[in-house]
Design a protein around this motif. Structure first.
Motif, short mmCIF file in Angstrom:
data_model
loop_
_atom_site.label_atom_id
_atom_site.label_comp_id
_atom_site.label_asym_id
_atom_site.label_seq_id
_atom_site.Cartn_x
_atom_site.Cartn_y
_atom_site.Cartn_z
N GLY A 289 0.83 -1.20 0.00
CA GLY A 289 0.00 0.00 0.00
C GLY A 289 0.86 1.25 0.00
O GLY A 289 2.08 1.19 -0.02
N GLY A 290 0.22 2.40 0.03
CA GLY A 290 0.95 3.66 0.01
C GLY A 290 1.38 4.05 -1.40
O GLY A 290 0.94 3.48 -2.40
N ASP A 291 2.27 5.02 -1.48
CA ASP A 291 2.73 5.54 -2.76
C ASP A 291 3.77 4.61 -3.37
O ASP A 291 4.80 4.34 -2.75
N ILE A 292 3.50 4.10 -4.58
CA ILE A 292 4.44 3.20 -5.23
C ILE A 292 5.04 3.81 -6.50
O ILE A 292 5.79 3.15 -7.21
N THR A 293 4.72 5.09 -6.77
CA THR A 293 5.20 5.73 -8.00
C THR A 293 6.71 5.91 -8.00
O THR A 293 7.32 6.07 -9.07
N PHE A 294 7.35 5.87 -6.83
CA PHE A 294 8.81 6.05 -6.76
C PHE A 294 9.54 4.93 -7.50
O PHE A 294 10.70 5.09 -7.90
N LEU A 295 8.88 3.77 -7.68
CA LEU A 295 9.52 2.65 -8.36
C LEU A 295 9.90 3.00 -9.79
O LEU A 295 10.90 2.49 -10.32
N VAL A 296 9.12 3.87 -10.44
CA VAL A 296 9.40 4.25 -11.82
C VAL A 296 10.78 4.88 -11.92
O VAL A 296 11.62 4.46 -12.75
N GLU A 297 11.05 5.88 -11.10
CA GLU A 297 12.35 6.56 -11.14
C GLU A 297 13.48 5.63 -10.74
O GLU A 297 14.58 5.67 -11.33
N GLU A 298 13.24 4.79 -9.74
CA GLU A 298 14.29 3.87 -9.29
C GLU A 298 14.68 2.90 -10.39
O GLU A 298 15.87 2.63 -10.61
N LEU A 299 13.71 2.35 -11.10
CA LEU A 299 14.00 1.40 -12.17
C LEU A 299 14.65 2.08 -13.36
O LEU A 299 15.60 1.55 -13.96
N GLN A 300 14.16 3.26 -13.72
CA GLN A 300 14.70 3.95 -14.89
C GLN A 300 16.11 4.49 -14.67
O GLN A 300 16.78 4.85 -15.63
N SER A 301 16.56 4.53 -13.44
CA SER A 301 17.91 5.03 -13.15
C SER A 301 18.95 3.91 -13.13
O SER A 301 20.11 4.15 -12.81
N VAL A 302 18.53 2.68 -13.48
CA VAL A 302 19.47 1.55 -13.52
C VAL A 302 20.16 1.51 -14.88
O VAL A 302 19.50 1.50 -15.92
N PHE A 303 21.50 1.50 -14.89
CA PHE A 303 22.27 1.49 -16.12
C PHE A 303 22.99 0.16 -16.28
O PHE A 303 23.55 -0.37 -15.33
N ASP A 304 22.96 -0.36 -17.50
CA ASP A 304 23.65 -1.60 -17.82
C ASP A 304 25.13 -1.28 -18.06
O ASP A 304 25.44 -0.43 -18.90
N PRO A 305 26.06 -1.93 -17.37
CA PRO A 305 27.49 -1.65 -17.58
C PRO A 305 27.95 -1.96 -19.01
O PRO A 305 28.96 -1.43 -19.46
N LYS A 306 27.20 -2.82 -19.71
CA LYS A 306 27.54 -3.12 -21.10
C LYS A 306 27.04 -2.06 -22.06
O LYS A 306 27.36 -2.07 -23.24
N GLY A 307 26.21 -1.14 -21.56
CA GLY A 307 25.66 -0.08 -22.41
C GLY A 307 24.19 -0.31 -22.69
O GLY A 307 23.70 -1.45 -22.67
N GLY A 308 23.49 0.78 -22.95
CA GLY A 308 22.06 0.70 -23.25
C GLY A 308 21.81 0.56 -24.74
O GLY A 308 22.69 0.12 -25.49
N TYR A 309 20.63 0.96 -25.18
CA TYR A 309 20.25 0.81 -26.59
C TYR A 309 19.18 1.84 -26.94
O TYR A 309 18.54 2.43 -26.06
N PHE A 310 19.01 2.06 -28.23
CA PHE A 310 17.99 2.97 -28.71
C PHE A 310 16.76 2.19 -29.15
O PHE A 310 16.85 1.22 -29.89
N LYS A 311 15.61 2.64 -28.67
CA LYS A 311 14.34 2.03 -29.05
C LYS A 311 13.80 2.69 -30.30
O LYS A 311 14.28 3.73 -30.74
N LYS A 312 12.76 2.10 -30.87
CA LYS A 312 12.08 2.70 -32.00
C LYS A 312 11.53 4.07 -31.59
O LYS A 312 10.89 4.21 -30.56
N GLY A 313 11.83 5.07 -32.40
CA GLY A 313 11.44 6.44 -32.04
C GLY A 313 12.64 7.25 -31.60
O GLY A 313 12.53 8.44 -31.35
N GLY A 314 13.82 6.58 -31.50
CA GLY A 314 15.04 7.30 -31.17
C GLY A 314 15.29 7.51 -29.70
O GLY A 314 16.20 8.25 -29.34
N LYS A 315 14.50 6.86 -28.83
CA LYS A 315 14.69 7.07 -27.39
C LYS A 315 15.74 6.11 -26.85
O LYS A 315 15.69 4.91 -27.10
#
Length: 226
Positions: A109-135
């Motif tokens: 219960g409670g506010d769970i929206t903080f999970l979005v920022e926590e997950l999106q701030s995880v970086f892969d040491p091998k490098g990320g990638y570009f999705k369709k749309g250039g993001k």
């Protein structure tokens, strides 16, 4: 538990039963984040498909919601559990662990929206990638965070942060103006933004161009001159 006192006792006070109850209640109020939610027999939810270079096979993310305050003016949905399924077993261990932890947070219960920022701030040491749309996406975990963010947008727990109509019109005009100046009407990437666009540090999309000697993002409107 035995406590050893190595200093001379200079005074003491006795806590009454009522004071003990009050202190216990204050402690509970401080540490209790919310009443854990119990699982009903039936849940509604959405399943999202993501295909990334980080995984050979597609991942199917299912987020089930519980209906809160049903039949009242405050009726709303909130996430209750999450499952991720894929033919690729390479990430099986940490995906199972992640979904169980996330589901436990949902049910608390409670506010769970903080999970979005926590997950999106995880970086892969091998490098990320570009999705369709250039993001640009820094990791597979970050993309799971994007799926959660989209789901929270759909059920109304998060508001979409999108440019207003006049801002979108302005960016479209700037894009057209830039194309005409460069005389490259056909030189657009698959994302729809001009070739050679730089990565925007705000929305992580290759949509930043130089207009009027100023770096401007044609996706989110961010400008270094504003």
């Amino acid at each position: 538990m035995t406590i050893s006192i190595n200093k001379k006792i200079t005074g003491y006070a006795v806590v009454t039963e009522s004071e003990h109850k009050e202190l216990t209640q204050q402690s509970a109020d401080i540490h209790l984040l919310g009443e854990p939610l119990s699982r009903p027999d039936k849940l509604v939810g959405n399943t999202y498909k993501i295909k990334t270079p980080a995984s050979e096979h597609a991942l199917y993310i299912t987020i089930n919601d519980i209906l809160m305050n049903e039949g009242t003016a405050q009726e709303h949905r909130r996430p209750f559990e999450i499952f991720i399924n894929s033919k690729n077993m390479e990430h099986f261990q940490w995906i199972v662990a992640l979904t169980r932890v996330m589901s436990a947070v949902f049910r608390k219960g409670g506010d769970i929206t903080f999970l979005v920022e926590e997950l999106q701030s995880v970086f892969d040491p091998k490098g990320g990638y570009f999705k369709k749309g250039g993001k640009y996406t820094p990791s597979l975990v970050a993309e799971i965070g994007e799926v959660l963010q989209e789901h929270l947008h759909e059920i109304g727990m998060l508001k979409r942060n999108e440019p207003e109509a006049h801002q979108r019109a302005f960016m479209e005009a700037k894009r057209k103006e830039y194309t005409e100046q460069q005389n490259t009407s056909g030189s657009h990437t698959a994302s729809g933004f001009p070739e050679g666009s730089q990565l925007c540090t705000k929305c992580s999309t290759k949509a930043v161009i130089i207009m009027d000697n100023c770096l401007t993002c044609l996706n989110c409107g961010d400008s270094k001159c504003s």
